[in-house]
Design a protein around this motif. Structure first.
Motif, PDB file in Angstrom:
ATOM      1  N   HIS A 572       0.824  -1.202   0.000  1.00  0.00           N
ATOM      2  CA  HIS A 572       0.000   0.000   0.000  1.00  0.00           C
ATOM      3  C   HIS A 572       0.858   1.252   0.000  1.00  0.00           C
ATOM      4  O   HIS A 572       0.572   2.232  -0.715  1.00  0.00           O
ATOM      5  CB  HIS A 572      -0.910  -0.004   1.227  1.00  0.00           C
ATOM      6  CG  HIS A 572      -1.863   1.153   1.268  1.00  0.00           C
ATOM      7  ND1 HIS A 572      -1.653   2.258   2.048  1.00  0.00           N
ATOM      8  CD2 HIS A 572      -3.018   1.373   0.592  1.00  0.00           C
ATOM      9  CE1 HIS A 572      -2.643   3.117   1.862  1.00  0.00           C
ATOM     10  NE2 HIS A 572      -3.485   2.605   0.992  1.00  0.00           N
ATOM     11  N   ARG A 573       1.943   1.214   0.791  1.00  0.00           N
ATOM     12  CA  ARG A 573       2.843   2.369   0.821  1.00  0.00           C
ATOM     13  C   ARG A 573       3.441   2.618  -0.565  1.00  0.00           C
ATOM     14  O   ARG A 573       3.504   3.749  -1.047  1.00  0.00           O
ATOM     15  CB  ARG A 573       3.943   2.122   1.850  1.00  0.00           C
ATOM     16  CG  ARG A 573       4.894   3.318   2.010  1.00  0.00           C
ATOM     17  CD  ARG A 573       6.054   2.938   2.921  1.00  0.00           C
ATOM     18  NE  ARG A 573       5.567   2.586   4.232  1.00  0.00           N
ATOM     19  CZ  ARG A 573       6.031   1.557   4.940  1.00  0.00           C
ATOM     20  NH1 ARG A 573       6.955   0.768   4.421  1.00  0.00           N
ATOM     21  NH2 ARG A 573       5.572   1.324   6.148  1.00  0.00           N
ATOM     22  N   GLU A 574       3.869   1.538  -1.209  1.00  0.00           N
ATOM     23  CA  GLU A 574       4.430   1.675  -2.543  1.00  0.00           C
ATOM     24  C   GLU A 574       3.364   2.109  -3.544  1.00  0.00           C
ATOM     25  O   GLU A 574       3.629   2.893  -4.462  1.00  0.00           O
ATOM     26  CB  GLU A 574       5.064   0.347  -2.977  1.00  0.00           C
ATOM     27  CG  GLU A 574       5.659   0.354  -4.376  1.00  0.00           C
ATOM     28  CD  GLU A 574       6.816   1.315  -4.534  1.00  0.00           C
ATOM     29  OE1 GLU A 574       7.176   1.629  -5.683  1.00  0.00           O
ATOM     30  OE2 GLU A 574       7.371   1.759  -3.503  1.00  0.00           O
ATOM     31  N   ALA A 686     -11.270 -15.751  -9.648  1.00  0.00           N
ATOM     32  CA  ALA A 686      -9.886 -16.237  -9.560  1.00  0.00           C
ATOM     33  C   ALA A 686      -9.209 -16.193 -10.937  1.00  0.00           C
ATOM     34  O   ALA A 686      -8.037 -15.819 -11.061  1.00  0.00           O
ATOM     35  CB  ALA A 686      -9.855 -17.647  -8.987  1.00  0.00           C
ATOM     36  N   ALA A 687      -9.956 -16.587 -11.980  1.00  0.00           N
ATOM     37  CA  ALA A 687      -9.400 -16.561 -13.326  1.00  0.00           C
ATOM     38  C   ALA A 687      -9.123 -15.121 -13.776  1.00  0.00           C
ATOM     39  O   ALA A 687      -8.077 -14.829 -14.378  1.00  0.00           O
ATOM     40  CB  ALA A 687     -10.354 -17.252 -14.288  1.00  0.00           C
ATOM     41  N   LEU A 688     -10.053 -14.217 -13.483  1.00  0.00           N
ATOM     42  CA  LEU A 688      -9.847 -12.809 -13.817  1.00  0.00           C
ATOM     43  C   LEU A 688      -8.598 -12.256 -13.138  1.00  0.00           C
ATOM     44  O   LEU A 688      -7.804 -11.539 -13.741  1.00  0.00           O
ATOM     45  CB  LEU A 688     -11.070 -11.994 -13.370  1.00  0.00           C
ATOM     46  CG  LEU A 688     -12.268 -11.980 -14.317  1.00  0.00           C
ATOM     47  CD1 LEU A 688     -13.497 -11.486 -13.584  1.00  0.00           C
ATOM     48  CD2 LEU A 688     -11.978 -11.076 -15.501  1.00  0.00           C
ATOM     49  N   ASN A 689      -8.429 -12.603 -11.852  1.00  0.00           N
ATOM     50  CA  ASN A 689      -7.283 -12.096 -11.107  1.00  0.00           C
ATOM     51  C   ASN A 689      -5.979 -12.530 -11.750  1.00  0.00           C
ATOM     52  O   ASN A 689      -5.037 -11.734 -11.871  1.00  0.00           O
ATOM     53  CB  ASN A 689      -7.337 -12.577  -9.660  1.00  0.00           C
ATOM     54  CG  ASN A 689      -6.112 -12.140  -8.879  1.00  0.00           C
ATOM     55  OD1 ASN A 689      -5.994 -10.985  -8.492  1.00  0.00           O
ATOM     56  ND2 ASN A 689      -5.184 -13.060  -8.667  1.00  0.00           N
ATOM     57  N   HIS A 705      -4.934  -1.976  -9.349  1.00  0.00           N
ATOM     58  CA  HIS A 705      -5.741  -3.079  -8.848  1.00  0.00           C
ATOM     59  C   HIS A 705      -7.197  -2.634  -8.889  1.00  0.00           C
ATOM     60  O   HIS A 705      -7.495  -1.471  -9.168  1.00  0.00           O
ATOM     61  CB  HIS A 705      -5.336  -3.448  -7.416  1.00  0.00           C
ATOM     62  CG  HIS A 705      -5.484  -2.328  -6.442  1.00  0.00           C
ATOM     63  ND1 HIS A 705      -4.521  -1.343  -6.297  1.00  0.00           N
ATOM     64  CD2 HIS A 705      -6.486  -2.017  -5.586  1.00  0.00           C
ATOM     65  CE1 HIS A 705      -4.928  -0.467  -5.391  1.00  0.00           C
ATOM     66  NE2 HIS A 705      -6.108  -0.852  -4.939  1.00  0.00           N
ATOM     67  N   ALA A 706      -8.105  -3.555  -8.633  1.00  0.00           N
ATOM     68  CA  ALA A 706      -9.522  -3.226  -8.795  1.00  0.00           C
ATOM     69  C   ALA A 706     -10.371  -4.014  -7.821  1.00  0.00           C
ATOM     70  O   ALA A 706     -10.051  -5.150  -7.447  1.00  0.00           O
ATOM     71  CB  ALA A 706      -9.973  -3.514 -10.227  1.00  0.00           C
ATOM     72  N   GLY A 749      -5.603  -8.190  -8.855  1.00  0.00           N
ATOM     73  CA  GLY A 749      -4.347  -7.637  -9.321  1.00  0.00           C
ATOM     74  C   GLY A 749      -3.308  -7.383  -8.259  1.00  0.00           C
ATOM     75  O   GLY A 749      -2.214  -6.917  -8.572  1.00  0.00           O
ATOM     76  N   VAL A 750      -3.604  -7.701  -6.997  1.00  0.00           N
ATOM     77  CA  VAL A 750      -2.630  -7.485  -5.927  1.00  0.00           C
ATOM     78  C   VAL A 750      -1.733  -8.705  -5.768  1.00  0.00           C
ATOM     79  O   VAL A 750      -0.523  -8.594  -5.608  1.00  0.00           O
ATOM     80  CB  VAL A 750      -3.333  -7.157  -4.602  1.00  0.00           C
ATOM     81  CG1 VAL A 750      -2.312  -7.043  -3.468  1.00  0.00           C
ATOM     82  CG2 VAL A 750      -4.119  -5.862  -4.739  1.00  0.00           C
TER      83      VAL A 750
END
Length: 839
Positions: A572-574, A686-689, A705-706, A749-750
């Motif tokens: 999160h900091r980055e 899961a597949a989308l990620n 990320h979303a 996306g994380v």
């Protein structure tokens, strides 16, 4: 001046293994008895690859004279992938700190071991000599493990001594685990070579072999006899119970501590301390568990008058005579618990029995109850004490030819019955307490994982630690993070003493200290578990030190939770840093990108009311209003046979990049739901990620990320959903009140994979219910006083228009948000759907 209390470290690979747990208990008891601090340094099995070892076992390298006075190494648990010479070199690296090895004899290192070779020779010899077996398979430990090699060589010696041919096709190897025991047994079976018995190098592999044999329809011991090594707790109460070699694991740990302390006092200690073992015969070899046979006890002559008794044995009951010592040994062997474990329990129990026989009613049951209470606290399987009753019953039963036999035997039977009932009820209670403890611990771990996963800053993480650590039954904790890239110094992050958070010292300290000054050498004696905070093979964050009083299952799980939380904070900091950097660049091209992003965003939403009304049973109305700096809001309505899919999400950030990620999400959601409309939403998420992570992180080299929530609607009113986004709101037609239903997933996306963190949830819509999806641009809209519109106002707007058409509900929400915030800072998206049940 008060003498400084000594500190001993135990190096081990795991907290929960049967062998490891017994070693730990033995070491801890000795530390308490000798009033020394104890540190459990918990890492991984030592690896032959030096770089891998440095990653996985950094905690071992940190144990040094700065924090400890002596070291005990559970060598048998660490050396699966190392040769003896490598392990000896590892142990010598702790010089000049005195060190002792448990489980494996090392030249030049004081070692507390059992005769591994003799143990295997005993089991193989028993199967050949007593059961006539000639085709004995062998499941060995890792060939590089010193103990495993000794046991494998002993297997061959036992065969050679009895002129039984050695057949390498009957030999396979595992890694001392149940799973590898199953695999090794399957490997032997697949070779198609007949055998009639199995010897395993430890109990876990023997239990795995039994599982596989029974799964293949092969009976144990009916068809195949099986023996193990160690006598772990599970060996006694599995079905069948396991014949095994009992080694005094707890005693090994205690002797190791005493050896180190003697070395610290300047005494000479033997290089090799060999402890006795014994073969324990149980059901898996066909012998079962039988009480030890001793000579009949003397029987006192019957009295002139033998008054009956309903509880106590009548006068003239058998006395124990001068056979106490023999009977004490028999009791100890029947149960398998050393007499010294509970203060000489066989002697105490027999003394109570003698008092009972003399007419002091209730003494035996009282002593048995105290014994069971002590055994339960130590985690002993209480049904083992049924063997005590069996043995005593066999020894004290009077022969039928005795004139007073009937009355005496009847009274004794009542006593034995009371003992069996007491043991049975105590066993049930102990099992219930254990189950409850495990269940409560699992629930608390689940909650801590949830709270730690939401921490996006170190101050918030500290607040969560202060609230969650006492729930996990920790009273002392010190969490320190590396201060420099070379990982030579630590800075305290969180400190808890006596169950309360205290302000940690501000100064940094050398990493070899393991914890802030004063924590490990406190005034009162402590046992502390020290573990590295790390993820995978490359990410080191610091060191965590916790008191040893919690459930064993907590430590490794909590370590991973904390490491994940620290990683999340760093991410999160980055992320914030990258966003700030990007914003400075985007200011130069913001207008052009916003125009493109707005076009992408508004072009992809469902077009016209006819597309929104194509889902049978749902009246749908939706709207999306891009902000001045367009973000990445997304929604979609996708009809399918018998229902349809609803999706809503929000890409972090603004501008073209957010629009591109949103475009990826829209196209992939459309493809996935169209190709597999009946699939689990969690599977699609899961597949989308995976795809988003690969595209954004790998190809675009960005960190967007979303949030995304996918809902699969069925005509019956069932809605299955998965993902992470703002709460789903359902306004009930019956109550006209809104209920918020939270999502429990994680952002897209994380992480490379989120399968284990994503699950489906369900809700059921009733006729007339209104379902509302929205983006955070609604609830986080701020007025001139910087007050948020909030969830409460949103619910009020929906409830006020609950019975109106969905278009009216939608417009009322938009109107109230616009009235609250004249200029939106974020995209505003609203999807309103009313369910109509089939007529």
């Amino acid at each position: 001046m008060t003498k400084k209390r000594r500190t001993i470290a135990l190096l081990m690979d795991y907290m929960r293994g049967e062998f490891q747990s017994s070693v730990r208990i033995g070491v801890e008891r000795a530390a308490e008895a000798h009033d020394v601090h104890l540190i459990f340094a918990v890492g991984e099995i030592l690896a032959g690859d030096a770089s891998s070892e440095a990653v996985q076992n950094s905690i071992y390298r940190l144990v040094a004279a700065e924090a400890v006075d002596g070291v005990v190494v559970a060598s048998g648990t660490l050396c699966n992938y190392l040769g003896v010479e490598e392990l000896r070199r590892f142990c010598r690296s702790f010089a000049p700190v005195p060190l002792c090895s448990i489980g494996l004899a090392l030249e030049g290192v004081p070692s507390i071991v059992v005769d591994n070779g003799l143990g295997i020779e005993m089991t193989a010899g028993h199967l050949i000599d007593d059961h006539g077996r000639r085709r004995i398979a062998y499941i060995g430990g890792p060939p590089s493990n010193g103990e495993a090699r000794i046991r494998a060589e002993a297997y061959r010696r036992a065969l050679d001594a009895r002129a039984v041919p050695y057949d390498e096709r009957l030999v396979a190897f595992g890694e001392f685990t149940i799973d590898t025991g199953r695999s090794a047994m399957r490997e032997i079976l697949d070779r198609g070579i007949g055998f009639d018995a199995v010897v395993a190098a430890n109990d876990n592999m023997a239990l795995g072999a039994i599982e596989l044999l029974r799964a293949q329809g092969i009976g144990v011991p009916k068809d195949i006899l099986v023996c193990g090594f160690d006598d772990v707790g599970a060996a006694r109460y599995t079905n069948p119970s396991l014949t095994t070699v009992r080694q005094p694991i707890k005693r090994l740990g205690a002797i190791a501590v005493e050896t180190v302390l003697r070395m610290l006092d300047g005494e000479d200690v033997p290089e090799l301390n060999l402890q006795q073992i014994e073969l324990t015969r149980r059901e898996s070899c066909g012998c079962a568990s039988r009480p030890v046979v001793v000579r009949p006890l003397t029987v006192a002559p019957p009295p002139l008058v033998a008054p009956p008794s309903l509880v106590a044995p009548p006068l003239g009951a058998p006395s124990l005579g001068g056979r106490r010592d023999e009977l004490e040994r028999a009791l100890e062997q029947a149960v398998g618990i050393p007499a010294a474990a509970f203060g000489g329990w066989p002697a105490e129990l027999l003394s109570a029995l003698e008092e009972e026989l003399e007419g002091r009613e209730g003494r035996f049951v009282q002593a048995l109850e105290r014994l069971l209470d002590m055994a339960a606290l130590e985690g002993v399987f209480l049904d083992l004490f049924q063997g005590v009753i069996t043995l005593l019953r066999a020894q004290l039963r009077r022969p039928p030819e005795d004139p007073a036999a009937a009355a005496t035997n009847e009274a004794l039977e009542r006593l034995w019955h009371a003992g069996r009932v007491l043991i049975g009820s105590a066993s049930v209670r102990a099992d219930g307490r254990q189950r409850l403890h495990v269940e409560v611990t699992s629930i608390n771990l689940s909650w801590s994982a949830r709270w730690f996963s939401t921490c996006l800053s170190l101050p918030l993480l500290k607040r969560m630690l202060a609230s969650q650590m006492p729930r996990l039954h920790f009273t002392h904790a010190a969490i320190s993070l590396y201060e420099d890239a070379q990982r030579t110094t630590l800075k305290p992050l969180f400190l808890m003493e006596d169950g309360r958070e205290v302000e940690p010292p501000a100064e940094i300290f050398p990493v070899q200290k393991l914890a802030p000054p004063g924590f490990l050498d406190a005034r009162e004696r402590r046992s502390t578990v020290v573990m590295p905070l790390m993820l995978g093979n490359t990410e080191h964050f610091g060191v965590v030190a916790l008191d040893s009083g919690a459930n064993e299952m907590v430590y490794d799980a909590l370590r991973l939770q904390l490491a994940s939380a620290v990683k999340t904070v760093a991410l999160h900091r980055e992320m914030v840093r990258q966003v700030e950097l990007r914003e400075r660049l985007e200011q130069e091209r913001g207008r052009e990108e916003s125009l493109v992003a707005a076009r992408i965003q508004t072009t992809l939403v469902p077009e016209g009311p006819e597309q929104l009304q194509n889902i049978e049973g749902l009246e749908i109305s939706a709207a999306m209003t891009p902000a001045t700096e367009v973000g990445g809001d997304y929604y979609d309505v996708i009809p399918t046979p018998g229902g349809g899919w609803l999706g809503i999400g929000d890409v972090a950030g603004h501008g073209l990049a957010a629009g591109l990620v949103m475009l990826m999400i829209q196209s992939m959601v459309s493809a996935l739901t169209s190709s597999n409309p009946g699939a689990s939403p969690s599977a699609h998420i899961a597949a989308l990620n995976r795809a988003i992570y690969k595209n954004v992180r790998g190809r675009l080299k960005r960190d967007e990320h979303a949030t995304l929530l996918l809902l699969r609607y069925e005509r019956s009113g069932r809605v299955t959903f998965a993902g992470a986004h703002d709460d789903i709101l359902v306004c009930s037609a019956r109550t006209r009140r809104c209920v918020g239903i939270p999502s429990t997933g994680v952002w897209l996306g994380v992480f490379p994979a989120i399968d284990a963190m994503t699950r489906d949830s369900e809700l059921i819509l009733e006729d007339g219910d209104v379902l509302v999806l929205y983006s955070d641009g609604v609830t986080e809209a701020r007025n001139v006083h910087q007050e948020q519109f909030g969830l409460e106002r949103l619910c009020a707007a929906i409830e006020a228009a609950q019975s109106a058409p969905v278009e009216v509900i939608r417009d009322r929400i938009l109107s109230e948000v616009e009235g609250w915030c004249s200029s939106a800072d974020d995209d505003i998206t609203v999807v309103v759907a009313r369910y109509r049940a089939p007529r």
